[in-house]
Design a protein around this motif. Sequence first.
Motif, PDB file in Angstrom:
ATOM      1  N   ASN A 334       0.829  -1.195   0.000  1.00  0.00           N
ATOM      2  CA  ASN A 334       0.000   0.000   0.000  1.00  0.00           C
ATOM      3  C   ASN A 334       0.869   1.253   0.000  1.00  0.00           C
ATOM      4  N   GLU A 335       0.241   2.391  -0.057  1.00  0.00           N
ATOM      5  CA  GLU A 335       0.969   3.646  -0.228  1.00  0.00           C
ATOM      6  C   GLU A 335       1.663   4.131   1.046  1.00  0.00           C
ATOM      7  N   ASN A 359       4.013   4.023  -5.023  1.00  0.00           N
ATOM      8  CA  ASN A 359       3.012   4.822  -5.728  1.00  0.00           C
ATOM      9  C   ASN A 359       2.895   4.290  -7.150  1.00  0.00           C
ATOM     10  N   ASN A 736      -3.069   2.703  -5.180  1.00  0.00           N
ATOM     11  CA  ASN A 736      -4.002   3.006  -4.082  1.00  0.00           C
ATOM     12  C   ASN A 736      -5.027   1.904  -3.857  1.00  0.00           C
ATOM     13  N   TRP A 793      -9.914   0.888  -0.133  1.00  0.00           N
ATOM     14  CA  TRP A 793      -9.995   2.107  -0.938  1.00  0.00           C
ATOM     15  C   TRP A 793     -11.449   2.484  -1.224  1.00  0.00           C
TER      16      TRP A 793
END
Length: 818
Positions: A334-335, A359, A736, A793
Motif C-alpha cells: 500500500n501507499e 506509488n 491506491n 480504498w
Amino acid sequence: MFQGSKNTLSTTPSISNSSIKRNIGDMADYKNANYFNYYRVLENKNNNPRKTVGLKTIPNNNDTFKLTDFTIESEMNNTCITSIWKQKYSNDSSSPVEGIYRIPLAPYSVVSGFTVEYQDKVFIGKIKSKEKAQNQYSDSIASGGQAFLAEKTKDGEFSFRIGNLPPNENVTIHLTIISEVCPHLSSLQNCFHRFLFPNGSFNFQFNLNIKLTLPIKNIEVLHYSNREIIFKEDTNKKEATISFSSSNGIDNDIVCIVEPENDNEKPQSIIEHSKKDNTYAISVNFTPSFNHLSTDEINQKTEFIFLIDCSGSMMGEPIIKAKRALEIIIRSLNENCKFNIYCFGSNFTKAFETSKMYNDETLTEISEYVENIEANLGGTELFLPLKDILSTEPDFEYPRQLFILTDGEITDRNKLIDYVATESNNTRIFTYGIGHRVDTELVIGLSKACKGYYEMIKDNSNFEEQIMKLVSIAFEPTLSNIKIDWSTELQIEQGPTKIRPLFSGETLIIYALLKENQIPQSNIQVSLIGDGPTGIKLNFPITLDFSKSIDNGNNSIHTLAAFNIIKDLEDDERRGNHSNKRDRIEELGKTYGLISKYTSYIVTSTSEQVTEESMKTIDIIQTISTDSSLDREESFKRDGNVNYYQRNRCHPPPTVYYKRSSPSIFSVIGSFFSSLSSSVGDKIDNIRDSNVGKIGNIRDSNVGKIDNIREEKENNDNDSNVDDSLLKLIKLQKANGSWGSPFNQFKIDLSKKPSNIDNDDIWVTLIVINKILNDFPTQQSQYDLVIQKATKWVKQQLARLNILNEYDSLFASSKLYI
C-alpha cells in the motif's frame, strides 16, 4: 483502549481474513520460540551433544574432576531471572591439575558473580581488564600458586580455568547468572538446557522463586513431573515457588513456563534500588494486543525488501513462479510502504538504489524490473546483497522486513547467520526454501536469527499460496518507532538505546540506569510512545513509584541494564565507532561484575607449598564446536574489487551465463568457478581480514544437469504465454488499490453506476473485486491482500461521500454486472 492522538482507537468488528490466520503454536512448544534458537543451533552442530557439551566430566578417568552436587537457586520477575549455581567437584588426581570449564551462555544471559571454594577458603572473583587478568593468571601459575580465570569467549561461551590445583583438592564453584526472561506467546519462560548438565549421576536440587507485578494464570514445568508448585498466600497469585530434586542427574531440558494475566493496555515496570551505591535501575515490559482491529483500520508504515535467487538452478518453473508471486506481492502493498527488489547470483542487481515510496510511478518501474528477471546470474553470492541491505541505516518509522527466496546451499553458512543476527534489532527476515536440495538450516537460521518466519516449498503446486502466507504475517499489526519519554526529571542511560519494532505477539523489554546520586521524587510519570498500526501515534503512560522500589541484593535489573548498554557500545565498535567505548565498557563491567570483550574475572591464591610436579590440563567441559573461532565479521574480508551490479534503473544486466543455445558443460563449470574466484574487497566497509573462504558461494547441485534445466526453461517460457486471467487483472490495479476507468479487460457498463457514486473508479473497482472472487475462488490465498487493499480504498471513497453504510448494498448490486 489504547491512547492515541485523540482518545481511543476504533473497535469496529474484525473482517475475516483466512490468509492471516496462522498457527501461532503452543506455549509449551518452546523449541520454536525465538529465545531457543541459540540452543537449536548448538543441537544441530553436535552429532552426539550429551557427550561433548554441557558440564561434562571425562568418564572412566581417575585423574579428572567429578561433579557430585549441583544446586540452582533462582528468582524470577517480569523481566529477568537470577540464578545462583553451586557445583561441588571431587578431584582424584594424583598430580597437579588445571581444569578447563565451558558452558554455553545464551546471548540474553550474563555471568555477574564468580566464587571458588577450596582448602576451607573462599575466593571471590574480581573483574579486571582482560589483559591484566590474563597476565595475573599466568604469573600466579608460574610462581606455583593457584589461580582461577573466567572469560567470555568470542562465540559467547563462558570459559573458566582452574590452574595449579594440588592433588586430591576438591573444589566448589559458585556462579551467578542473570538472564532476561524469555517471552513466548503470552508466557514468560526460562530454559536450563540439558547441555548444561553431564550424563552421569549427581545430586541435583532446583528452586525457583517467582515474583510478578501481575497475577499468575498458570505455571508449568516441562519434562519433570515430580516438581512442586506452590502459590504463596496473601500475594494475589503474584508469587509462587517451583522446586524439584534428583539423585540421578538431569536428562532433559528444564523449561519453566509462567503465564501471567496480561494487561495489554499498560506497560509494567519494576524499580530496583541498590543500597550499595544508592542507585536506581528500571525495567519496563509490555505485550500489547491489537486483535480488536479490523483489517480496514490497519494503516501502518513498513519497508518491504525482496531478495530473489536468480542463480542457474532457479531456471525454469521456479523462476517463473517466483516472478508471478512477486507480481502479486507488489500489488498487495500500500501507499504507506517503502519497497525494493534485489536479484542475486554471482552478482546482484536491485530495482532502486534505495527503497522508494510505493506509488503508481514506482509500481510501474518495479513491475518492469520483475518482467525482466531471469535465472541468469550464475552461482550465488548471498552475503553481498545482504551486506548492502543491512548496512543501510534503518528508518524506525518504516520497520524493515526482508524476504529471501533461495533454492541453494552456501559455504560458511553459520558465519552468515551470525552476521545477520547482529542486525536483528532493526530487520525482520522471512525466508523461503525452494525444492528438495535447499540448505534447510540456512533457511531456518536466517529467519530465526532475526525473529522472522520461514517456509519450505518442496514442490510448485502451492508456490504462490506459501509465498503469500509469510507476506500476510508481515501485514499483522505492529508498534513501531518506539521511544520512552523519561521526562525531564530523570537523567537515565537506556539499554537498548534503539528499540526494535514490536511485531504481533512480541514482548518489549527495556532497561535504564539512573545517573549516580540522583534521588527521584516518589511518583514520576513517563510514557512509552510509538506509531500504532492505525497510523496514529500511541502514548502509553507509566507511573514510576520509587517508594515501591525493590532491593533483593542481587541487583539483577542494574546488571541487565548495564549488560544491554555494553551490548550497544560493543555494537557501535563493530560498526567502526571506537570513540571512548572501551572505557565505558570497562567501567560498567567492573561496577556490575560483568564479563565483556574487555573484562574478565580473576582469582589468585598463593600456595603455602609450591607445586613442583608437572601440571595436567583437563577439559571438564569439552569445547562446543560453533565454527566461530574467528570474530563473526572477520569472516567476510575480500581481496580485490567488489564485483556486483548496482543499478539506478530497473532492468537487470544482460544475460551472461545462460543463453538459448546450450553451452558446453565445461563453459558452465568454468563460469561457476570463475564466480567463486572473483575478488571482492577493500570497498566493503568494516569487513576485516580472515582466513576463511568467500562466504555465500552456492555449490550449484544442478550444474551437471544444465541441459535438462535449459530444456525445462524453454518449455516454461512457452507456458508463460498461456493466458493468466487472474494475474492480468491484478496487474491492472493501481497503487491506491483501485482499478481505473476506462477498463478494457472485460466490458463494464458505466451507465449502471449508481447516481450517488461520483467516481467511475469506485464502480469499476467493486465490479473487479466481484469478478476475482467469483472466477478464482480456489486462489483466494493469493489475492486476499489485493482484495483487502481494494476494499479499503472503496470504503474510504464511500466515507468521503458519507455513504459508507451503503457498502454492502453497492457491493451486492455490482455483482450483477460481472
